[in-house]
Scaffold this active site. Structure first.
Site, short mmCIF file in Angstrom:
data_model
loop_
_atom_site.label_atom_id
_atom_site.label_comp_id
_atom_site.label_asym_id
_atom_site.label_seq_id
_atom_site.Cartn_x
_atom_site.Cartn_y
_atom_site.Cartn_z
CE LYS A 49 -3.83 2.81 2.15
NZ LYS A 49 -4.43 2.45 3.62
CE LYS A 98 -6.13 1.71 -0.52
NZ LYS A 98 -7.24 1.40 1.10
C1 PBG Z 1 -6.43 3.65 5.49
C2 PBG Z 1 -7.49 2.82 3.88
C3 PBG Z 1 -7.11 4.27 3.43
C4 PBG Z 1 -8.06 4.32 1.85
C5 PBG Z 1 -8.60 2.43 2.42
N1 PBG Z 1 -7.77 2.12 3.69
C6 PBG Z 1 -7.01 6.23 3.15
C7 PBG Z 1 -5.41 5.91 3.73
O1 PBG Z 1 -4.52 6.01 3.90
O2 PBG Z 1 -5.86 7.11 4.54
C8 PBG Z 1 -8.03 4.48 0.76
C9 PBG Z 1 -9.45 3.53 -0.25
C10 PBG Z 1 -9.18 5.24 -1.31
O3 PBG Z 1 -9.01 5.59 -1.82
O4 PBG Z 1 -10.72 4.33 -1.38
N2 PBG Z 1 -6.89 2.59 6.07
#
Ligand code: PBG
Length: 324
Positions: A196, A249
């Site tokens: 991520k 991601k």
């Molecule tokens: C954080 C989380 C994020 C997303 C899902 N879970 C973003 C972040 O790290 O702030 C992003 C999903 C999206 O942008 O659709 N646990």
């Protein structure tokens, strides 16, 4: 002109193109992210993201039924937590009567064969908008992991078949696996956010959950967009700790990572087409730059071609409709 090679021959009719197609995209490759909110009969549209809403549990159950009927492989649940319930300990995240366990339970009851995945992370519950407990300016790893493990067991007991830790703390997959097994939930899988990246593309999501970091950014735990080899290390660790599915991601700007993991990791690879990717396509389509439906199909097909078995996208229902 004598040309020994004429690849166009095999593109000349729709039947030949169908025969030659190397990648298939089907509704069962798609999972739909959903946002739960307190209340009854609540649907709050999200600006700039067609089809995306924060929904109360009664409405969510209906949406999950439609997702199942459309042939999707499942839903991934996030909680939209009111400001008053946020703190720096994850108390609301560990409440067995909290929003997410109730939503999981209701969907599980209505759709017994459907895959219900749940988000495991502290950011929706954090006054700081961070994915962990904060001490000073530091996001504390091990104390956070303990909370994530408790949260996971609670989601499993509520009926989730998959828990999806989205936090990027070290060691959380092993700790969650241990906690699930100790609770007798060897049947519940872990879809780990393995690679991520610290991306600008989460902007709209943080708007939906009001979870933008109150200070700093997430670069001390999410990955540097410059790194690919590090993703292989994360994948090896998550696999060794017991992850069932490895997620990359965002998806569209990270197709090389999807391709590398799917070629090397002995686990299925998932990819999350995140909020910013979806909003970006919609915004460009609104300007008339291209057709939204075609962008959605081409982008998800490309993520699949790169090697993802499973694609999480806000367009899952729409893509499924277009495919059928
Ligand atoms: C954080 C989380 C994020 C997303 C899902 N879970 C973003 C972040 O790290 O702030 C992003 C999903 C999206 O942008 O659709 N646990």
């Amino acid at each position: 002109m004598i040309l020994p090679q004429r690849p166009r021959r095999l593109r000349s009719t729709a039947a030949l193109r169908d025969m030659m197609r190397e990648t298939s995209l089907r509704p069962e490759n798609l999972m739909l992210p959903l946002f739960a909110e307190e209340g009854n009969n609540v649907r709050k549209a999200v600006d700039g993201m067609p089809g995306v809403e924060r929904q109360s549990i009664d409405v969510l159950v209906d949406t999950a039924r439609r997702a199942q009927d459309a042939g999707l492989c499942g839903v991934l649940l996030f909680a939209s937590v009111d400001a008053a319930s946020k703190d720096n300990s994850g108390a609301a995240a560990c409440d067995p009567n909290g929003l997410l366990p109730r939503a999981i339970h209701a969907i599980r009851a209505a759709c017994s064969e459907f895959t219900v995945a749940s988000d495991v992370a502290l950011d929706p519950y954090s006054v700081y908008g961070h994915d962990g407990i904060v001490e000073g300016q530091v996001i504390v790893n091990d104390a956070t992991v303990e909370v994530l493990a408790r949260m996971s067991v609670m989601h499993a007991q509520a009926g989730a078949n998959i828990v999806a830790p989205s936090d990027m703390m070290d060691g959380r997959v092993g700790e969650i696996r241990g906690a699930l097994d100790a609770a007798g939930r060897t049947d519940v899988g872990i879809m780990s956010y393995t690679a991520k990246y610290a991306s600008c593309l989460y902007g709209p999501f943080r708007g939906i959950l009001d979870s933008a970091p109150a200070f700093g950014d997430k670069r001390s735990y999410q990955m540097d967009p410059a790194n690919a080899r590090e993703a292989l290390r994360e994948a090896a660790l998550d696999a060794a700790e017991g992850a069932d599915i490895l997620m990359v991601k965002p998806a569209g700007w990270y197709l090389d990572i999807i391709a590398r993991l799917s070629a090397t990791a002995e686990r299925p690879v998932a990819a999350y087409q995140v909020s910013g990717e979806y909003a970006m396509m919609w915004a460009a389509a609104q300007r008339g730059s291209f057709d939204f439906d075609r962008a959605l199909l081409e982008s998800t097909l490309s993520i699949r071609r790169a090697g993802a078995s499973l694609i999480l996208t806000y367009g899952a229902m729409h893509v499924a409709e277009m495919l059928s």
